[in-house]
Scaffold this motif. Sequence first.
Motif, PDB file in Angstrom:
ATOM      1  N   ARG A 279     -24.786  12.815 -22.587  1.00  0.00           N
ATOM      2  CA  ARG A 279     -26.065  12.414 -23.197  1.00  0.00           C
ATOM      3  C   ARG A 279     -26.076  10.927 -23.546  1.00  0.00           C
ATOM      4  O   ARG A 279     -27.121  10.285 -23.504  1.00  0.00           O
ATOM      5  N   GLU A 280     -24.896  10.386 -23.872  1.00  0.00           N
ATOM      6  CA  GLU A 280     -24.841   8.964 -24.213  1.00  0.00           C
ATOM      7  C   GLU A 280     -25.121   8.075 -22.997  1.00  0.00           C
ATOM      8  O   GLU A 280     -25.376   6.872 -23.149  1.00  0.00           O
ATOM      9  N   LEU A 281     -25.089   8.644 -21.810  1.00  0.00           N
ATOM     10  CA  LEU A 281     -25.392   7.882 -20.605  1.00  0.00           C
ATOM     11  C   LEU A 281     -26.889   7.779 -20.346  1.00  0.00           C
ATOM     12  O   LEU A 281     -27.327   6.940 -19.559  1.00  0.00           O
ATOM     13  N   HIS A 282     -27.687   8.639 -20.965  1.00  0.00           N
ATOM     14  CA  HIS A 282     -29.116   8.682 -20.692  1.00  0.00           C
ATOM     15  C   HIS A 282     -29.782   7.368 -21.085  1.00  0.00           C
ATOM     16  O   HIS A 282     -29.516   6.817 -22.152  1.00  0.00           O
ATOM     17  N   ALA A 283     -30.656   6.879 -20.229  1.00  0.00           N
ATOM     18  CA  ALA A 283     -31.425   5.684 -20.569  1.00  0.00           C
ATOM     19  C   ALA A 283     -32.526   6.016 -21.560  1.00  0.00           C
ATOM     20  O   ALA A 283     -32.962   5.156 -22.325  1.00  0.00           O
ATOM     21  N   ALA A 284     -32.992   7.270 -21.549  1.00  0.00           N
ATOM     22  CA  ALA A 284     -34.012   7.750 -22.498  1.00  0.00           C
ATOM     23  C   ALA A 284     -35.266   6.884 -22.452  1.00  0.00           C
ATOM     24  O   ALA A 284     -35.791   6.457 -23.470  1.00  0.00           O
TER      25      ALA A 284
ATOM     26  N   HIS B 250     -22.061  -7.010  -8.117  1.00  0.00           N
ATOM     27  CA  HIS B 250     -23.219  -6.226  -8.561  1.00  0.00           C
ATOM     28  C   HIS B 250     -23.170  -4.740  -8.184  1.00  0.00           C
ATOM     29  O   HIS B 250     -23.954  -3.961  -8.744  1.00  0.00           O
ATOM     30  N   ILE B 251     -22.298  -4.319  -7.275  1.00  0.00           N
ATOM     31  CA  ILE B 251     -22.342  -2.944  -6.797  1.00  0.00           C
ATOM     32  C   ILE B 251     -21.905  -1.958  -7.881  1.00  0.00           C
ATOM     33  O   ILE B 251     -22.631  -1.009  -8.211  1.00  0.00           O
ATOM     34  N   LEU B 252     -20.703  -2.154  -8.440  1.00  0.00           N
ATOM     35  CA  LEU B 252     -20.224  -1.230  -9.472  1.00  0.00           C
ATOM     36  C   LEU B 252     -21.095  -1.294 -10.724  1.00  0.00           C
ATOM     37  O   LEU B 252     -21.306  -0.276 -11.395  1.00  0.00           O
ATOM     38  N   ALA B 253     -21.603  -2.474 -11.043  1.00  0.00           N
ATOM     39  CA  ALA B 253     -22.473  -2.608 -12.214  1.00  0.00           C
ATOM     40  C   ALA B 253     -23.737  -1.778 -12.035  1.00  0.00           C
ATOM     41  O   ALA B 253     -24.195  -1.105 -12.973  1.00  0.00           O
ATOM     42  N   LEU B 254     -24.309  -1.805 -10.839  1.00  0.00           N
ATOM     43  CA  LEU B 254     -25.506  -1.006 -10.586  1.00  0.00           C
ATOM     44  C   LEU B 254     -25.173   0.485 -10.606  1.00  0.00           C
ATOM     45  O   LEU B 254     -25.900   1.282 -11.213  1.00  0.00           O
ATOM     46  N   ALA B 255     -24.086   0.874  -9.950  1.00  0.00           N
ATOM     47  CA  ALA B 255     -23.718   2.291  -9.898  1.00  0.00           C
ATOM     48  C   ALA B 255     -23.454   2.864 -11.283  1.00  0.00           C
ATOM     49  O   ALA B 255     -23.640   4.070 -11.502  1.00  0.00           O
ATOM     50  N   ASN B 256     -23.026   2.015 -12.225  1.00  0.00           N
ATOM     51  CA  ASN B 256     -22.733   2.453 -13.587  1.00  0.00           C
ATOM     52  C   ASN B 256     -23.795   2.029 -14.594  1.00  0.00           C
ATOM     53  O   ASN B 256     -23.559   2.099 -15.798  1.00  0.00           O
ATOM     54  N   SER B 257     -24.939   1.612 -14.110  1.00  0.00           N
ATOM     55  CA  SER B 257     -26.011   1.166 -15.004  1.00  0.00           C
ATOM     56  C   SER B 257     -26.670   2.355 -15.701  1.00  0.00           C
ATOM     57  O   SER B 257     -26.665   3.478 -15.172  1.00  0.00           O
ATOM     58  N   PRO B 258     -27.261   2.151 -16.894  1.00  0.00           N
ATOM     59  CA  PRO B 258     -27.945   3.253 -17.579  1.00  0.00           C
ATOM     60  C   PRO B 258     -29.064   3.868 -16.746  1.00  0.00           C
ATOM     61  O   PRO B 258     -29.285   5.082 -16.805  1.00  0.00           O
ATOM     62  N   GLN B 259     -29.771   3.039 -15.951  1.00  0.00           N
ATOM     63  CA  GLN B 259     -30.870   3.577 -15.146  1.00  0.00           C
ATOM     64  C   GLN B 259     -30.401   4.645 -14.169  1.00  0.00           C
ATOM     65  O   GLN B 259     -31.093   5.642 -13.938  1.00  0.00           O
ATOM     66  N   LEU B 260     -29.209   4.441 -13.578  1.00  0.00           N
ATOM     67  CA  LEU B 260     -28.729   5.376 -12.568  1.00  0.00           C
ATOM     68  C   LEU B 260     -27.835   6.460 -13.158  1.00  0.00           C
ATOM     69  O   LEU B 260     -27.980   7.637 -12.825  1.00  0.00           O
ATOM     70  N   LEU B 261     -26.888   6.080 -14.028  1.00  0.00           N
ATOM     71  CA  LEU B 261     -26.018   7.099 -14.619  1.00  0.00           C
ATOM     72  C   LEU B 261     -26.811   8.077 -15.477  1.00  0.00           C
ATOM     73  O   LEU B 261     -26.533   9.284 -15.485  1.00  0.00           O
TER      74      LEU B 261
ATOM     75  N   CYS C 136     -24.887  17.276 -16.889  1.00  0.00           N
ATOM     76  CA  CYS C 136     -23.547  17.044 -17.428  1.00  0.00           C
ATOM     77  C   CYS C 136     -23.134  15.628 -17.026  1.00  0.00           C
ATOM     78  O   CYS C 136     -23.877  14.921 -16.333  1.00  0.00           O
ATOM     79  N   ARG C 137     -21.951  15.217 -17.429  1.00  0.00           N
ATOM     80  CA  ARG C 137     -21.431  13.917 -17.016  1.00  0.00           C
ATOM     81  C   ARG C 137     -21.210  13.929 -15.502  1.00  0.00           C
ATOM     82  O   ARG C 137     -20.503  14.792 -14.982  1.00  0.00           O
ATOM     83  N   PRO C 138     -21.812  12.996 -14.770  1.00  0.00           N
ATOM     84  CA  PRO C 138     -21.724  13.041 -13.306  1.00  0.00           C
ATOM     85  C   PRO C 138     -20.439  12.406 -12.789  1.00  0.00           C
ATOM     86  O   PRO C 138     -19.714  11.719 -13.511  1.00  0.00           O
ATOM     87  N   THR C 139     -20.188  12.630 -11.515  1.00  0.00           N
ATOM     88  CA  THR C 139     -19.086  12.019 -10.784  1.00  0.00           C
ATOM     89  C   THR C 139     -19.659  11.171  -9.658  1.00  0.00           C
ATOM     90  O   THR C 139     -20.531  11.636  -8.925  1.00  0.00           O
ATOM     91  N   ILE C 140     -19.201   9.923  -9.540  1.00  0.00           N
ATOM     92  CA  ILE C 140     -19.540   9.137  -8.359  1.00  0.00           C
ATOM     93  C   ILE C 140     -18.607   9.602  -7.247  1.00  0.00           C
ATOM     94  O   ILE C 140     -17.410   9.344  -7.272  1.00  0.00           O
ATOM     95  N   SER C 141     -19.160  10.312  -6.267  1.00  0.00           N
ATOM     96  CA  SER C 141     -18.335  10.932  -5.234  1.00  0.00           C
ATOM     97  C   SER C 141     -18.435  10.232  -3.886  1.00  0.00           C
ATOM     98  O   SER C 141     -17.734  10.623  -2.941  1.00  0.00           O
ATOM     99  N   ALA C 142     -19.254   9.211  -3.786  1.00  0.00           N
ATOM    100  CA  ALA C 142     -19.302   8.392  -2.567  1.00  0.00           C
ATOM    101  C   ALA C 142     -19.963   7.064  -2.914  1.00  0.00           C
ATOM    102  O   ALA C 142     -20.876   7.009  -3.739  1.00  0.00           O
ATOM    103  N   LEU C 143     -19.486   6.007  -2.279  1.00  0.00           N
ATOM    104  CA  LEU C 143     -20.032   4.671  -2.486  1.00  0.00           C
ATOM    105  C   LEU C 143     -19.846   3.910  -1.182  1.00  0.00           C
ATOM    106  O   LEU C 143     -18.723   3.799  -0.683  1.00  0.00           O
ATOM    107  N   GLY C 144     -20.929   3.427  -0.605  1.00  0.00           N
ATOM    108  CA  GLY C 144     -20.796   2.778   0.697  1.00  0.00           C
ATOM    109  C   GLY C 144     -21.892   1.778   0.989  1.00  0.00           C
ATOM    110  O   GLY C 144     -22.990   1.845   0.429  1.00  0.00           O
ATOM    111  N   LEU C 145     -21.567   0.844   1.862  1.00  0.00           N
ATOM    112  CA  LEU C 145     -22.519  -0.146   2.369  1.00  0.00           C
ATOM    113  C   LEU C 145     -22.579   0.003   3.885  1.00  0.00           C
ATOM    114  O   LEU C 145     -21.535  -0.027   4.553  1.00  0.00           O
ATOM    115  N   ARG C 146     -23.781   0.141   4.420  1.00  0.00           N
ATOM    116  CA  ARG C 146     -23.936   0.449   5.850  1.00  0.00           C
ATOM    117  C   ARG C 146     -25.028  -0.411   6.478  1.00  0.00           C
ATOM    118  O   ARG C 146     -26.118  -0.561   5.934  1.00  0.00           O
ATOM    119  N   TRP C 147     -24.691  -0.953   7.646  1.00  0.00           N
ATOM    120  CA  TRP C 147     -25.683  -1.623   8.487  1.00  0.00           C
ATOM    121  C   TRP C 147     -26.199  -0.638   9.534  1.00  0.00           C
ATOM    122  O   TRP C 147     -25.430   0.128  10.118  1.00  0.00           O
TER     123      TRP C 147
END
Length: 289
Positions: free
Chosen positions: A34-39, A113-124, A133-144
Amino acid sequence: MLYYSQRIVTYPSLRRLVVRALSGAVRLRQGSGRELHAATGAEDSALADLHRSGYAPLGNLLDGSQCDDIRAWLADKLLTDRDRPRPGFTLAQRADAVRVADYHLRDVIACPHILALANSPQLLGLAARYMECRPTISALGLRWSFPVPGDDSALQAFHRDSEDWRYLKVLVYLTDVDDGAGPHVYLHGSHLTQAPVRLRFYSDSEISAAHGADQLLTATGSRGFCFAVDTAGIHKGTAPQLNARLMLQIQYSLLPSYAYRYTPEHYAGPLQLDPYVNRLIVRPDACYG
């Protein structure tokens, strides 16, 4: 066994019961998140869109200068061809036949900026509420994805993903994406329908005939534009026709995706990261900066 157990349970109502039990177990061990919620109103709106449609636009969460930083960092980093094995190559060295290519996770982790965005309040916060529940980042990738004449890659046909009992992906355009640059297309509400046990591809004509073209949501936007999708629904990344597309993918899930073999990377940056949320992509001893 853990991966295929969720593949064979295809009835949506039964999957929801399993999700409720799993999210409850994660809450008992890791807290509610719940502490992750941007609310915020924006989070409420995105969550409602995800539940109803499976697709939620999030706006431009990266600005132009941040996108420039990312592109500059990646300029000399090696890419891997997704369609066929070949030696690693930089963007400038790409062969004309390469359609889809990925950067290595270690370069994604170190990229600005990638990890900061992935862990930002807006997304987490959105992920925590969608997982309940508390989520898990289970994939992270950059693709052309590149415009190449001929048949499209199988990666660019309509399909469903099967990563976990519940998960969502946040996709971020790092180049401007219009109809000629391979926009993401999502079938409205298809995450609520029963999926087949076997993964399969769907043709454009099959989807239009069965559901109607008006049910297809096409995500276009300027660089920095983000959107969340439940890719258990039917979707595709359109093959670019005119301009190449660079896209960041962040996947949040209840559990690890047991189809993958995880090798967390070292992180030496300044961010203080939640060790549970990031445990599959970043070594635990690096989570506190």
